[in-house]
Design a protein around this motif. Structure first.
Motif, PDB file in Angstrom:
ATOM      1  N   GLU A  66      48.948  46.507  48.769  1.00  0.00           N
ATOM      2  CA  GLU A  66      50.202  46.773  48.050  1.00  0.00           C
ATOM      3  C   GLU A  66      50.271  45.924  46.781  1.00  0.00           C
ATOM      4  O   GLU A  66      50.762  46.369  45.743  1.00  0.00           O
ATOM      5  CB  GLU A  66      51.407  46.464  48.958  1.00  0.00           C
ATOM      6  CG  GLU A  66      51.606  47.426  50.116  1.00  0.00           C
ATOM      7  CD  GLU A  66      52.229  48.759  49.705  1.00  0.00           C
ATOM      8  OE1 GLU A  66      52.400  48.989  48.500  1.00  0.00           O
ATOM      9  OE2 GLU A  66      52.549  49.551  50.607  1.00  0.00           O
ATOM     10  N   PHE A  67      49.764  44.701  46.883  1.00  0.00           N
ATOM     11  CA  PHE A  67      49.735  43.800  45.727  1.00  0.00           C
ATOM     12  C   PHE A  67      48.804  44.359  44.651  1.00  0.00           C
ATOM     13  O   PHE A  67      49.128  44.355  43.464  1.00  0.00           O
ATOM     14  CB  PHE A  67      49.276  42.411  46.170  1.00  0.00           C
ATOM     15  CG  PHE A  67      49.631  41.316  45.208  1.00  0.00           C
ATOM     16  CD1 PHE A  67      50.863  40.693  45.272  1.00  0.00           C
ATOM     17  CD2 PHE A  67      48.730  40.920  44.231  1.00  0.00           C
ATOM     18  CE1 PHE A  67      51.203  39.688  44.379  1.00  0.00           C
ATOM     19  CE2 PHE A  67      49.057  39.916  43.336  1.00  0.00           C
ATOM     20  CZ  PHE A  67      50.296  39.295  43.412  1.00  0.00           C
ATOM     21  N   GLN A  68      47.625  44.841  45.074  1.00  0.00           N
ATOM     22  CA  GLN A  68      46.688  45.444  44.128  1.00  0.00           C
ATOM     23  C   GLN A  68      47.279  46.698  43.498  1.00  0.00           C
ATOM     24  O   GLN A  68      47.094  46.961  42.302  1.00  0.00           O
ATOM     25  CB  GLN A  68      45.373  45.787  44.838  1.00  0.00           C
ATOM     26  CG  GLN A  68      44.562  44.561  45.239  1.00  0.00           C
ATOM     27  CD  GLN A  68      43.265  44.934  45.942  1.00  0.00           C
ATOM     28  OE1 GLN A  68      43.210  45.934  46.653  1.00  0.00           O
ATOM     29  NE2 GLN A  68      42.230  44.136  45.753  1.00  0.00           N
ATOM     30  N   LYS A  69      47.991  47.463  44.292  1.00  0.00           N
ATOM     31  CA  LYS A  69      48.632  48.675  43.791  1.00  0.00           C
ATOM     32  C   LYS A  69      49.652  48.338  42.708  1.00  0.00           C
ATOM     33  O   LYS A  69      49.709  48.987  41.659  1.00  0.00           O
ATOM     34  CB  LYS A  69      49.318  49.401  44.961  1.00  0.00           C
ATOM     35  CG  LYS A  69      50.025  50.688  44.572  1.00  0.00           C
ATOM     36  CD  LYS A  69      50.678  51.303  45.810  1.00  0.00           C
ATOM     37  CE  LYS A  69      51.524  52.512  45.432  1.00  0.00           C
ATOM     38  NZ  LYS A  69      52.244  53.070  46.597  1.00  0.00           N
ATOM     39  N   ALA A  70      50.436  47.286  42.945  1.00  0.00           N
ATOM     40  CA  ALA A  70      51.436  46.857  41.962  1.00  0.00           C
ATOM     41  C   ALA A  70      50.775  46.377  40.670  1.00  0.00           C
ATOM     42  O   ALA A  70      51.278  46.601  39.569  1.00  0.00           O
ATOM     43  CB  ALA A  70      52.311  45.750  42.550  1.00  0.00           C
ATOM     44  N   ALA A  71      49.618  45.720  40.817  1.00  0.00           N
ATOM     45  CA  ALA A  71      48.895  45.228  39.634  1.00  0.00           C
ATOM     46  C   ALA A  71      48.432  46.390  38.766  1.00  0.00           C
ATOM     47  O   ALA A  71      48.526  46.347  37.533  1.00  0.00           O
ATOM     48  CB  ALA A  71      47.705  44.382  40.061  1.00  0.00           C
ATOM     49  N   ILE A  72      47.948  47.453  39.403  1.00  0.00           N
ATOM     50  CA  ILE A  72      47.507  48.627  38.649  1.00  0.00           C
ATOM     51  C   ILE A  72      48.696  49.320  38.000  1.00  0.00           C
ATOM     52  O   ILE A  72      48.620  49.782  36.855  1.00  0.00           O
ATOM     53  CB  ILE A  72      46.747  49.598  39.574  1.00  0.00           C
ATOM     54  CG1 ILE A  72      45.486  48.924  40.120  1.00  0.00           C
ATOM     55  CG2 ILE A  72      46.363  50.874  38.817  1.00  0.00           C
ATOM     56  CD1 ILE A  72      44.758  49.735  41.176  1.00  0.00           C
ATOM     57  N   GLU A  73      49.824  49.382  38.716  1.00  0.00           N
ATOM     58  CA  GLU A  73      51.029  50.014  38.172  1.00  0.00           C
ATOM     59  C   GLU A  73      51.559  49.273  36.949  1.00  0.00           C
ATOM     60  O   GLU A  73      52.256  49.848  36.118  1.00  0.00           O
ATOM     61  CB  GLU A  73      52.112  50.083  39.250  1.00  0.00           C
ATOM     62  CG  GLU A  73      51.815  51.095  40.348  1.00  0.00           C
ATOM     63  CD  GLU A  73      52.840  51.052  41.471  1.00  0.00           C
ATOM     64  OE1 GLU A  73      53.637  50.093  41.503  1.00  0.00           O
ATOM     65  OE2 GLU A  73      52.835  51.963  42.310  1.00  0.00           O
ATOM     66  N   SER A  74      51.223  47.992  36.827  1.00  0.00           N
ATOM     67  CA  SER A  74      51.682  47.202  35.687  1.00  0.00           C
ATOM     68  C   SER A  74      50.963  47.587  34.400  1.00  0.00           C
ATOM     69  O   SER A  74      51.351  47.166  33.313  1.00  0.00           O
ATOM     70  CB  SER A  74      51.484  45.705  35.953  1.00  0.00           C
ATOM     71  OG  SER A  74      50.103  45.366  35.914  1.00  0.00           O
ATOM     72  N   GLY A  75      49.897  48.371  34.525  1.00  0.00           N
ATOM     73  CA  GLY A  75      49.204  48.857  33.333  1.00  0.00           C
ATOM     74  C   GLY A  75      47.879  48.175  33.051  1.00  0.00           C
ATOM     75  O   GLY A  75      47.220  48.483  32.058  1.00  0.00           O
ATOM     76  N   ILE A  76      47.455  47.227  33.909  1.00  0.00           N
ATOM     77  CA  ILE A  76      46.175  46.555  33.702  1.00  0.00           C
ATOM     78  C   ILE A  76      45.067  47.448  34.261  1.00  0.00           C
ATOM     79  O   ILE A  76      44.925  47.577  35.471  1.00  0.00           O
ATOM     80  CB  ILE A  76      46.141  45.174  34.378  1.00  0.00           C
ATOM     81  CG1 ILE A  76      47.226  44.277  33.796  1.00  0.00           C
ATOM     82  CG2 ILE A  76      44.771  44.528  34.198  1.00  0.00           C
ATOM     83  CD1 ILE A  76      47.323  42.914  34.454  1.00  0.00           C
ATOM     84  N   ALA A  77      44.292  48.044  33.373  1.00  0.00           N
ATOM     85  CA  ALA A  77      43.265  49.000  33.788  1.00  0.00           C
ATOM     86  C   ALA A  77      41.869  48.410  33.643  1.00  0.00           C
ATOM     87  O   ALA A  77      40.936  49.098  33.253  1.00  0.00           O
ATOM     88  CB  ALA A  77      43.392  50.290  32.979  1.00  0.00           C
ATOM     89  N   TRP A  78      41.740  47.135  33.945  1.00  0.00           N
ATOM     90  CA  TRP A  78      40.424  46.486  33.856  1.00  0.00           C
ATOM     91  C   TRP A  78      40.369  45.305  34.817  1.00  0.00           C
ATOM     92  O   TRP A  78      41.382  44.785  35.239  1.00  0.00           O
ATOM     93  CB  TRP A  78      40.135  46.004  32.425  1.00  0.00           C
ATOM     94  CG  TRP A  78      41.284  45.316  31.748  1.00  0.00           C
ATOM     95  CD1 TRP A  78      42.291  45.907  31.042  1.00  0.00           C
ATOM     96  CD2 TRP A  78      41.570  43.914  31.725  1.00  0.00           C
ATOM     97  NE1 TRP A  78      43.169  44.967  30.585  1.00  0.00           N
ATOM     98  CE2 TRP A  78      42.761  43.736  30.971  1.00  0.00           C
ATOM     99  CE3 TRP A  78      40.934  42.783  32.234  1.00  0.00           C
ATOM    100  CZ2 TRP A  78      43.328  42.481  30.740  1.00  0.00           C
ATOM    101  CZ3 TRP A  78      41.497  41.530  32.014  1.00  0.00           C
ATOM    102  CH2 TRP A  78      42.675  41.399  31.265  1.00  0.00           C
ATOM    103  N   GLY A  79      39.146  44.922  35.165  1.00  0.00           N
ATOM    104  CA  GLY A  79      38.931  43.762  36.014  1.00  0.00           C
ATOM    105  C   GLY A  79      38.280  42.655  35.205  1.00  0.00           C
ATOM    106  O   GLY A  79      37.742  42.891  34.121  1.00  0.00           O
ATOM    107  N   GLN A  80      38.335  41.439  35.727  1.00  0.00           N
ATOM    108  CA  GLN A  80      37.763  40.292  35.022  1.00  0.00           C
ATOM    109  C   GLN A  80      36.891  39.488  35.976  1.00  0.00           C
ATOM    110  O   GLN A  80      37.232  39.323  37.143  1.00  0.00           O
ATOM    111  CB  GLN A  80      38.880  39.406  34.461  1.00  0.00           C
ATOM    112  CG  GLN A  80      38.390  38.327  33.498  1.00  0.00           C
ATOM    113  CD  GLN A  80      39.545  37.639  32.792  1.00  0.00           C
ATOM    114  OE1 GLN A  80      40.431  37.084  33.451  1.00  0.00           O
ATOM    115  NE2 GLN A  80      39.554  37.688  31.469  1.00  0.00           N
TER     116      GLN A  80
END
Length: 205
Positions: A66-80
């Motif tokens: 759910e946390f990862q889902k929220a991170a994607i919903e925030s608009g961050i479309a990349w990993g580091q």
């Protein structure tokens, strides 16, 4: 005179619309993001398989997803990715126009020790040679670890055990037969012999 004022007001409004970003602009299409689709599907499957009372370990997985889902919903479309292994770290990034003839959807790059991939550069995962031991990961050959958008992956070496440690729980392992990722069978020594070719957060350009 009145017509002149009206015309001036309309002109000002038109210029503001051109310069300012409209408040009704479309939000990022996260619903079509493959990572978002996968996370949402996995959450539903975990909840369905629990049937009633959800065990604590399953609930923890759901909370993390759910946390990862929220991170994607925030608009961050990349990993580091950050490398603290003491040597080179082979990482995966989008091949794009750099490798039009490649059969794989992504490409291997080499990140130097102590370096972090820059913002907006999508690090999609890391390559782990067959002769490298990773804490909590039972592997018999070379594998890749895939990360989802919005994830900061830290790979570091434990000075006591010499094992690599990942800061993400339940790492998603990609095997050579799983999907179109290039997973060669080479040693860490070979990876260390490569010239780092990834822009880092401290680089310009």
């Amino acid at each position: 005179m009145r017509l002149l004022k009206v015309a001036f007001a309309i002109a000002v409004l038109f210029v503001n619309l051109l310069i300012a970003q409209p408040s009704w602009a479309d939000k990022p299409k996260f619903s079509k993001n493959p990572d978002y689709i996968e996370v949402t599907k996995t959450i539903k499957e975990l909840k369905k398989s629990a049937e009633g009372t959800i065990p604590a370990n399953v609930q923890r997985q759901i909370d993390e997803l759910e946390f990862q889902k929220a991170a994607i919903e925030s608009g961050i479309a990349w990993g580091q990715c950050r490398n603290e292994t003491g040597g080179n770290l082979a990482i995966y990034g989008n091949a794009g126009e750099e490798s039009e003839e490649s059969e794989n959807s992504n490409q291997l790059y080499f990140l130097a020790n102590g370096q972090t991939t820059p913002d907006q550069w999508d690090c999609q995962g890391v390559y782990l040679p067959s002769d490298v031991k990773v804490a909590g990961l039972d592997k018999t050959g070379a594998v890749a670890i895939r990360i989802m958008d919005g994830t900061q992956l830290l790979v570091k070496k434990n000075p006591d055990t010499s094992e690599l440690e990942l800061n993400i729980p339940n790492a998603k392992v990609v095997k050579p037969s799983d999907q179109d990722w290039f997973i060669p069978n080479v040693s860490q020594a070979f990876v260390d012999s490569r010239i780092p070719n990834t822009l880092t957060s401290g680089d310009n350009g």
